[in-house]
Design an enzyme around this catalytic site. Sequence first.
Site, mmCIF file in Angstrom:
data_model
loop_
_atom_site.group_PDB
_atom_site.id
_atom_site.type_symbol
_atom_site.label_atom_id
_atom_site.label_comp_id
_atom_site.label_asym_id
_atom_site.label_seq_id
_atom_site.Cartn_x
_atom_site.Cartn_y
_atom_site.Cartn_z
ATOM 1 C CB THR A 83 5.054 18.864 21.519
ATOM 2 O OG1 THR A 83 3.771 19.060 22.248
ATOM 3 C CG2 THR A 83 4.935 19.740 20.208
ATOM 4 C CE1 TYR B 123 3.516 -1.521 -0.598
ATOM 5 C CE2 TYR B 123 4.686 0.394 -0.560
ATOM 6 C CZ TYR B 123 3.935 -0.303 0.070
ATOM 7 O OH TYR B 123 3.818 -0.603 1.578
ATOM 8 C CE LYS C 130 5.376 -3.365 1.838
ATOM 9 N NZ LYS C 130 6.127 -2.381 2.836
ATOM 10 C CE LYS D 265 0.607 -1.149 2.358
ATOM 11 N NZ LYS D 265 1.410 -0.825 3.521
ATOM 12 N N PRO E 194 0.250 -7.362 5.318
ATOM 13 C CG PRO E 194 0.006 -9.352 6.182
ATOM 14 C CD PRO E 194 0.966 -8.680 6.004
ATOM 15 C CG HIS F 297 7.140 3.297 5.688
ATOM 16 N ND1 HIS F 297 7.018 4.443 6.003
ATOM 17 C CD2 HIS F 297 6.274 2.396 5.358
ATOM 18 C CE1 HIS F 297 5.543 4.447 5.885
ATOM 19 N NE2 HIS F 297 5.300 3.251 5.479
ATOM 20 N NE ARG G 251 -12.395 12.136 -5.002
ATOM 21 C CZ ARG G 251 -12.990 11.607 -6.222
ATOM 22 N NH1 ARG G 251 -13.794 10.805 -6.125
ATOM 23 N NH2 ARG G 251 -12.314 11.889 -7.103
#
Length: 394
Positions: free
Chosen positions: A86, A128, A164, A166, A196, A295, A374
């Site tokens: 945890t 991106y 970049k 994706k 990828p 990231h 969604r």
Amino acid sequence: MRISKITAVKVIVPIEAPLRHSYGVHEAFARTLVRVFTDEGLTGLGETSARLPTEQVETVGARIVGEDPFDLERIRMKISHQGYYTRHSLILGALEMACLDLQGKAMNLPAFKLLGGAFRNDVPVAGYLFYRYPQADQPGVATSEEMVEHARDLVARYGFGTLKLKGGVLRPETEIATVGALREAFGSTMRLRFDPNGVWTPETAISAGMRLEAYDLEYYEDPTWGIAGMAAVRRQTRIPIATNMCVVDFDQFAPAVQAGAVDIILSDLWYWGGLHATKILARMCQTFGLGIGMHSGIELGIGLAAMLHLAVTIPNLTHAIDVHYHHLRDDVISGGLLKCRDGMMRPPEGPGLGVALDEERVARYRLRETSHDRGLAAAVDPFRPEWFPTYPSW
């Protein structure tokens, strides 16, 4: 100063168009906003993944009520060591962020001053690029030609010097052709990177990597899954290999180095357990001769502000950081979206993280726990209802 209460609320903020990736589609960016209150009337802000129930964030956070927000080691131990497995890194990242915001407000200092001071003033950010479904005033992006036009629009608006792509969405040969079209369109001065998303087999990644060598990529990110697979690809391609999927915590660092799996580790404030932990990671990368990047996880303004405050303090962070931010139509912070100029962003000015919540926007975008969302659904593409992700796909 003592922490008196912690609250969490989910929001879902609209984006320009649905973004495709190997696990499905982002139709909006959903995040959990965290407030840490103190007995002196100050409030610190944090942000984390909306996949966590707000009740869980508040319950785990309650363990640090009564603590001094300057005592980060005590806070880290209380959150991260409740049991063998945890770690609560996503929650710890948000709470540490909020505590640094509180520290800055208490001392009237920007957060970067508390993280070692600014090594640079501006942070280069990457544009991106995603394959996209059309939405309202935004066209779809499904071909190389459409991706080039989309990239031209982003570069014109934000001045990006790094792009970049994706991948993991279309067939490998289609995505490789898109990389080639981007290189042809933007010339040798544009930094290109390709991701990828871990969806290819090692043999496909190796074959594709050999073809991609012609396009002078800055790096080839997660072309396959796992440390062993990444090491196999790295042995047979001359493109630097980056990851934010096979090395996402400190336990994976040594095996990855031993296997020769990666050249660049893409840090993450949440995966790695906070800003201070990310600085430790940066030093480890420097020691072992690895590059470090950053990231992006569909963060809103609070999370991006924390990323920018951290990024200016890391000398060996030489790669433009990833951001999804330019896909947003709005934000929940006062003043609206943070600005990107000439492919650069700066930490917001002011004490702490330098951002405040716009309560009207928070109310507008608030997501009830029981509502259908969604933006949070995993492995869903509403435009292809029978589809589900398979790994590897090619």
